[in-house]
Design a protein around this motif. Structure first.
Motif, short mmCIF file in Angstrom:
data_model
loop_
_atom_site.label_atom_id
_atom_site.label_comp_id
_atom_site.label_asym_id
_atom_site.label_seq_id
_atom_site.Cartn_x
_atom_site.Cartn_y
_atom_site.Cartn_z
N GLU A 111 0.83 -1.20 0.00
CA GLU A 111 0.00 0.00 0.00
C GLU A 111 0.86 1.25 0.00
O GLU A 111 2.03 1.23 0.39
N GLY A 112 0.25 2.36 -0.43
CA GLY A 112 0.89 3.66 -0.41
C GLY A 112 1.71 3.93 -1.66
O GLY A 112 1.64 3.22 -2.66
N THR A 113 2.48 4.96 -1.59
CA THR A 113 3.38 5.37 -2.67
C THR A 113 4.31 4.22 -2.99
O THR A 113 4.64 3.41 -2.12
N TYR A 114 4.73 4.15 -4.25
CA TYR A 114 5.62 3.05 -4.64
C TYR A 114 6.61 3.48 -5.71
O TYR A 114 6.45 4.51 -6.36
N ASP A 115 7.63 2.68 -5.86
CA ASP A 115 8.58 2.76 -6.98
C ASP A 115 8.41 1.49 -7.78
O ASP A 115 8.35 0.40 -7.22
N THR A 116 8.35 1.62 -9.10
CA THR A 116 8.33 0.46 -9.98
C THR A 116 9.74 0.21 -10.47
O THR A 116 10.37 1.10 -11.03
N VAL A 117 10.23 -1.00 -10.23
CA VAL A 117 11.57 -1.39 -10.66
C VAL A 117 11.40 -2.31 -11.86
O VAL A 117 10.90 -3.43 -11.73
N ARG A 118 11.79 -1.83 -13.01
CA ARG A 118 11.61 -2.60 -14.24
C ARG A 118 12.44 -3.87 -14.23
O ARG A 118 13.46 -3.96 -13.54
N ALA A 119 12.00 -4.83 -15.01
CA ALA A 119 12.70 -6.11 -15.13
C ALA A 119 14.15 -5.88 -15.54
O ALA A 119 14.45 -5.04 -16.39
N ASN A 120 15.06 -6.60 -14.90
CA ASN A 120 16.49 -6.60 -15.23
C ASN A 120 17.11 -5.21 -15.20
O ASN A 120 17.89 -4.86 -16.08
N THR A 121 16.75 -4.42 -14.19
CA THR A 121 17.35 -3.10 -14.02
C THR A 121 17.77 -2.88 -12.57
O THR A 121 17.29 -3.57 -11.66
N CYS A 122 18.62 -1.89 -12.37
CA CYS A 122 19.04 -1.47 -11.05
C CYS A 122 18.92 0.05 -10.99
O CYS A 122 18.97 0.72 -12.01
N GLY A 123 18.77 0.57 -9.78
CA GLY A 123 18.72 2.02 -9.62
C GLY A 123 18.43 2.41 -8.19
O GLY A 123 18.27 1.56 -7.31
N ASN A 124 18.38 3.70 -7.99
CA ASN A 124 18.05 4.23 -6.67
C ASN A 124 16.53 4.35 -6.53
O ASN A 124 15.84 4.63 -7.50
N LEU A 125 16.05 4.12 -5.34
CA LEU A 125 14.63 4.34 -5.06
C LEU A 125 14.38 5.85 -5.02
O LEU A 125 15.28 6.62 -4.66
N VAL A 126 13.20 6.26 -5.39
CA VAL A 126 12.85 7.69 -5.40
C VAL A 126 11.72 7.94 -4.42
O VAL A 126 11.89 8.61 -3.41
N ASN A 127 10.55 7.38 -4.69
CA ASN A 127 9.36 7.60 -3.85
C ASN A 127 9.43 6.84 -2.53
O ASN A 127 8.73 7.19 -1.59
N THR A 128 10.24 5.80 -2.46
CA THR A 128 10.33 4.98 -1.25
C THR A 128 11.76 4.95 -0.69
O THR A 128 12.12 4.05 0.05
N TYR A 129 12.54 5.95 -1.03
CA TYR A 129 13.93 6.06 -0.57
C TYR A 129 13.95 6.12 0.95
O TYR A 129 13.42 7.06 1.55
N TYR A 130 14.51 5.13 1.59
CA TYR A 130 14.55 4.98 3.05
C TYR A 130 13.15 5.01 3.68
O TYR A 130 13.00 5.31 4.86
N GLU A 131 12.13 4.74 2.91
CA GLU A 131 10.74 4.67 3.38
C GLU A 131 10.07 3.52 2.65
O GLU A 131 9.23 3.72 1.79
N ASN A 132 10.44 2.28 2.98
CA ASN A 132 9.95 1.11 2.25
C ASN A 132 9.54 0.03 3.23
O ASN A 132 10.18 -0.15 4.26
N ALA A 133 8.46 -0.67 2.88
CA ALA A 133 7.94 -1.64 3.84
C ALA A 133 7.51 -2.97 3.20
O ALA A 133 7.27 -3.94 3.92
N SER A 134 7.39 -3.03 1.85
CA SER A 134 6.96 -4.25 1.19
C SER A 134 7.31 -4.18 -0.30
O SER A 134 7.60 -3.10 -0.82
N HIS A 135 7.28 -5.33 -0.96
CA HIS A 135 7.44 -5.35 -2.42
C HIS A 135 6.72 -6.55 -3.00
O HIS A 135 6.50 -7.55 -2.31
N ARG A 136 6.35 -6.42 -4.29
CA ARG A 136 5.72 -7.55 -4.99
C ARG A 136 5.87 -7.40 -6.49
O ARG A 136 6.03 -6.32 -7.02
N PHE A 137 5.76 -8.55 -7.17
CA PHE A 137 5.75 -8.59 -8.63
C PHE A 137 4.46 -7.96 -9.13
O PHE A 137 3.42 -8.11 -8.52
N ILE A 138 4.55 -7.28 -10.27
CA ILE A 138 3.33 -6.72 -10.88
C ILE A 138 3.17 -7.28 -12.28
O ILE A 138 4.05 -7.87 -12.83
#
Length: 138
Positions: A111-138
């Motif tokens: 729930e809440g704001t999220y960052d979408t991490v595309r398949a086979n990529t790496c990067g810094n979190l933006v919307n959940t930078y040091y504010e993250n609590a869960s993740h799931r496949f979409i």
């Protein structure tokens, strides 16, 4: 024994020998979940930006990272900043080594704001930078 019988025997022997080599060949690399190493078919959270610091690696959806020991998911890479700290609200960058997109959510239970991490990529979190609590496949 005639030539065609010898040829059949040699072909059968060669086939059996090839089967032995296939059976003892090294297995393909696979994810070893929760070992602090980011492998193929894993989703990894890093303690700092730009994939620096300790790593927490996953192979599936996590509805709640947990916020205290002994029940939280923790950073697993020894001798790196963040080692054994709980992941929740402590991750700054990610790698997604799956062929599917993954979302990192601000709140537990996806729930809440999220960052979408595309398949086979790496990067810094933006919307959940040091504010993250869960993740799931979409």
């Amino acid at each position: 024994m005639n030539n065609s019988s010898k040829k059949v025997i040699r072909t059968a022997f060669a086939g059996a020998l090839a089967a032995v080599f296939v059976a003892v060949a090294a297995p393909a690399a696979s994810a070893a979940a929760r070992d602090g190493v980011c492998n193929d078919n894993e989703f990894c959270l890093y303690h700092f930006s730009n994939r620096i610091g300790s790593i927490s690696d996953f192979t599936g959806n996590i509805p709640n990272y947990g916020d205290s020991q002994p029940t939280c998911y923790e950073f697993k890479k020894p001798s790196a900043a963040g080692y054994l700290e709980c992941v929740k609200n402590n991750a700054a960058s990610v790698c997604n080594y799956f062929d599917r997109d993954i979302r990192v959510y601000f709140n537990s239970n996806y729930e809440g704001t999220y960052d979408t991490v595309r398949a086979n990529t790496c990067g810094n979190l933006v919307n959940t930078y040091y504010e993250n609590a869960s993740h799931r496949f979409i």
